[in-house]
Motif scaffolding. Structure first.
Motif, PDB file in Angstrom:
ATOM      1  N   GLY A 159       5.879   3.220  -2.637  1.00  0.00           N
ATOM      2  CA  GLY A 159       6.366   4.487  -1.936  1.00  0.00           C
ATOM      3  C   GLY A 159       5.399   5.422  -2.126  1.00  0.00           C
ATOM      4  O   GLY A 159       4.147   5.211  -2.450  1.00  0.00           O
ATOM      5  N   ASP A 160       5.842   6.753  -2.072  1.00  0.00           N
ATOM      6  CA  ASP A 160       4.689   7.656  -2.238  1.00  0.00           C
ATOM      7  C   ASP A 160       4.212   7.795  -3.550  1.00  0.00           C
ATOM      8  O   ASP A 160       2.918   7.629  -3.765  1.00  0.00           O
ATOM      9  N   TRP A 161       5.145   8.062  -4.447  1.00  0.00           N
ATOM     10  CA  TRP A 161       4.759   8.051  -6.045  1.00  0.00           C
ATOM     11  C   TRP A 161       5.374   7.137  -6.803  1.00  0.00           C
ATOM     12  O   TRP A 161       5.438   7.512  -8.046  1.00  0.00           O
ATOM     13  N   HIS A 162       6.048   5.926  -6.443  1.00  0.00           N
ATOM     14  CA  HIS A 162       6.499   5.265  -7.188  1.00  0.00           C
ATOM     15  C   HIS A 162       6.197   3.696  -6.615  1.00  0.00           C
ATOM     16  O   HIS A 162       6.124   3.513  -5.299  1.00  0.00           O
ATOM     17  N   SER A 163       6.640   2.874  -7.436  1.00  0.00           N
ATOM     18  CA  SER A 163       6.051   1.331  -7.157  1.00  0.00           C
ATOM     19  C   SER A 163       7.557   0.364  -7.625  1.00  0.00           C
ATOM     20  O   SER A 163       7.948   0.802  -8.552  1.00  0.00           O
ATOM     21  N   VAL A 164       8.045  -0.471  -6.810  1.00  0.00           N
ATOM     22  CA  VAL A 164       9.049  -1.080  -7.189  1.00  0.00           C
ATOM     23  C   VAL A 164       8.762  -2.852  -6.738  1.00  0.00           C
ATOM     24  O   VAL A 164       7.932  -3.233  -6.160  1.00  0.00           O
ATOM     25  N   GLY A 165       9.361  -3.465  -7.453  1.00  0.00           N
ATOM     26  CA  GLY A 165       9.472  -5.182  -7.367  1.00  0.00           C
ATOM     27  C   GLY A 165      10.622  -5.826  -7.562  1.00  0.00           C
ATOM     28  O   GLY A 165      11.471  -5.253  -8.158  1.00  0.00           O
ATOM     29  N   VAL A 166      10.479  -7.171  -6.908  1.00  0.00           N
ATOM     30  CA  VAL A 166      11.824  -7.898  -7.487  1.00  0.00           C
ATOM     31  C   VAL A 166      11.116  -9.022  -8.191  1.00  0.00           C
ATOM     32  O   VAL A 166      10.151  -9.558  -8.072  1.00  0.00           O
ATOM     33  N   ARG A 167      11.945  -9.302  -9.281  1.00  0.00           N
ATOM     34  CA  ARG A 167      11.588 -10.469 -10.022  1.00  0.00           C
ATOM     35  C   ARG A 167      12.142 -11.694  -9.300  1.00  0.00           C
ATOM     36  O   ARG A 167      13.222 -11.865  -8.705  1.00  0.00           O
ATOM     37  N   SER A 168      11.886 -12.969  -9.896  1.00  0.00           N
ATOM     38  CA  SER A 168      12.282 -14.165  -9.440  1.00  0.00           C
ATOM     39  C   SER A 168      14.036 -14.279  -9.672  1.00  0.00           C
ATOM     40  O   SER A 168      14.540 -15.146  -9.067  1.00  0.00           O
ATOM     41  N   ASP A 169      14.458 -13.806 -10.737  1.00  0.00           N
ATOM     42  CA  ASP A 169      15.854 -13.702 -11.002  1.00  0.00           C
ATOM     43  C   ASP A 169      16.547 -12.815 -10.147  1.00  0.00           C
ATOM     44  O   ASP A 169      17.839 -12.764 -10.326  1.00  0.00           O
ATOM     45  N   GLY A 170      16.065 -12.202  -9.424  1.00  0.00           N
ATOM     46  CA  GLY A 170      16.851 -11.194  -8.362  1.00  0.00           C
ATOM     47  C   GLY A 170      17.021  -9.868  -8.911  1.00  0.00           C
ATOM     48  O   GLY A 170      17.673  -8.763  -8.262  1.00  0.00           O
ATOM     49  N   SER A 171      16.384  -9.464 -10.039  1.00  0.00           N
ATOM     50  CA  SER A 171      16.457  -8.034 -10.508  1.00  0.00           C
ATOM     51  C   SER A 171      15.230  -7.351  -9.939  1.00  0.00           C
ATOM     52  O   SER A 171      14.495  -7.678  -9.511  1.00  0.00           O
ATOM     53  N   ALA A 172      15.449  -6.083 -10.308  1.00  0.00           N
ATOM     54  CA  ALA A 172      14.438  -5.282  -9.763  1.00  0.00           C
ATOM     55  C   ALA A 172      13.518  -4.267 -11.049  1.00  0.00           C
ATOM     56  O   ALA A 172      14.173  -4.227 -11.972  1.00  0.00           O
ATOM     57  N   LEU A 173      12.339  -3.939 -10.618  1.00  0.00           N
ATOM     58  CA  LEU A 173      11.599  -3.202 -11.543  1.00  0.00           C
ATOM     59  C   LEU A 173      11.037  -1.742 -10.666  1.00  0.00           C
ATOM     60  O   LEU A 173      10.963  -2.079  -9.619  1.00  0.00           O
TER      61      LEU A 173
ATOM     62  N   ALA B 244       1.029  -1.109  -0.108  1.00  0.00           N
ATOM     63  CA  ALA B 244      -0.120  -0.007   0.147  1.00  0.00           C
ATOM     64  C   ALA B 244       0.691   1.400  -0.117  1.00  0.00           C
ATOM     65  O   ALA B 244       1.880   1.267   0.925  1.00  0.00           O
ATOM     66  N   GLY B 245       0.548   2.093  -0.811  1.00  0.00           N
ATOM     67  CA  GLY B 245       1.116   3.456  -0.958  1.00  0.00           C
ATOM     68  C   GLY B 245       0.207   4.558  -0.763  1.00  0.00           C
ATOM     69  O   GLY B 245      -0.768   4.347  -0.452  1.00  0.00           O
ATOM     70  N   TRP B 246       0.601   5.761  -1.064  1.00  0.00           N
ATOM     71  CA  TRP B 246      -0.210   6.955  -1.001  1.00  0.00           C
ATOM     72  C   TRP B 246      -1.179   6.897  -2.053  1.00  0.00           C
ATOM     73  O   TRP B 246      -0.937   6.719  -3.250  1.00  0.00           O
ATOM     74  N   ARG B 247      -2.401   6.419  -1.746  1.00  0.00           N
ATOM     75  CA  ARG B 247      -3.660   6.900  -2.825  1.00  0.00           C
ATOM     76  C   ARG B 247      -3.615   5.218  -3.672  1.00  0.00           C
ATOM     77  O   ARG B 247      -4.129   5.439  -4.981  1.00  0.00           O
ATOM     78  N   ARG B 248      -2.977   4.181  -3.252  1.00  0.00           N
ATOM     79  CA  ARG B 248      -2.897   3.312  -4.189  1.00  0.00           C
ATOM     80  C   ARG B 248      -2.774   1.764  -3.458  1.00  0.00           C
ATOM     81  O   ARG B 248      -2.013   1.836  -2.225  1.00  0.00           O
TER      82      ARG B 248
END
Length: 283
Positions: free
Chosen positions: A134-148, A95-99
């Motif tokens: 985050g407030d205005w950004h979203s992040v993720g981790v893939r199964s291979d350990g890389s980030a989005l 959960a972030g700000w407004r999403r």
């Protein structure tokens, strides 16, 4: 073995905890009904919308993931961030700000709420195993350990394309931190607050990013903190036997192995009044 903080969540003005029996506790500001979780049951993870302190911020929402993969939400819904009643097959929530984001078992990601800065543009994400708002950004981790990352990048908080070997990730206001499988932390974004000063951390098993600070737990149960300490939110050096942490806008929560809590930072809205909590437990 990496822990997560899905048993704890810290928002702008409230705190949430998931008990071992699947019920949920919440304290703090209730103006938007973000603490109305007393009837929730069978919950395996919680999340709280967080936002930096400003005159136009404060309202928040709370999200709960049930063991059957459905999702609960309460609180501010001005942008549809609580419209999760139809979600199924969810394995993690953020959960972030407004999403709100939901991770599906197949590695795809759901999103509802504000997307003015592109923070909900996650439809193309695949093979995701962890996510954060985050407030205005979203992040993720893939199964291979890389980030989005998607959303506002004006301080470089989305510059995660070179990260590898990640086990976890967390997004704050203008920064992002990642936990590598070797127990080291990485960070990107605004360095003015010191919240990105985590490069020397070692043996970390869990971390969380607040608005302007970052906290981490070591394998020995000690807690590390970096960044803004104007409300004492980084005064965690004496904490022991900690298994999970959550960082809000200006406060920090810590979960002990025995299910009791410790807190530091701003308590103006009662968000640190968790002394009576017990039985809080990681899934």
């Amino acid at each position: 073995m990496f822990a997560n903080s899905s048993a704890l969540a810290a928002g702008r003005r409230h705190s949430v905890g998931r008990r071992r029996d699947g019920t949920v506790l919440a304290v703090g500001d209730t103006a938007a009904a973000e603490c109305h979780v007393e009837r929730w049951e069978d919950v395996v993870a919680v999340a709280a919308g967080n936002v930096h302190v400003a005159t136009n911020t404060g309202r928040s929402h709370t999200v709960g993931l049930r063991s059957d993969g459905t999702v609960l939400a309460t609180g501010w819904n001005g942008d549809g961030q609580c419209d999760v009643a139809g979600w199924q097959g969810v394995t993690a929530v953020a959960a972030g700000w407004r999403r709100t984001l939901g991770l599906l078992a197949n590695g795809n990601v759901l999103a509802v709420g504000r997307s003015s800065e592109g923070q909900c543009d996650v439809r193309s994400w695949r093979e995701v195993v962890a996510l954060s708002c985050g407030d205005w950004h979203s992040v993720g981790v893939r199964s291979d350990g890389s980030a989005l990352a998607v959303g506002n990048d004006r301080r470089g908080q989305c510059a995660v394309e070179g990260w590898r070997g990640l086990a976890a990730i967390s997004a704050g206001y203008l920064h992002t931190v990642g936990l590598r499988a070797d127990g080291r932390a990485v960070a990107t974004g605004d360095r003015g607050t010191g919240a990105c000063a985590v490069e020397e951390w070692e043996d970390v098993v869990a971390l969380d990013a607040g608005s302007y600070h970052t906290v981490g737990v070591t394998a020995s149960g000690r807690v590390l903190a970096a960044g803004d300490n104007s409300h004492g939110q980084c005064e965690v050096g004496g904490w022991r036997d900690i298994v999970a942490v959550a960082a809000g806008a200006t406060h920090t929560l810590g979960l002990r192995a025995d299910g009791t809590m410790v807190t530091a930072g701003n308590n103006a809205d009662g968000q640190c009044e968790v002394d009576a909590w017990s039985g809080v437990q990681l899934p």
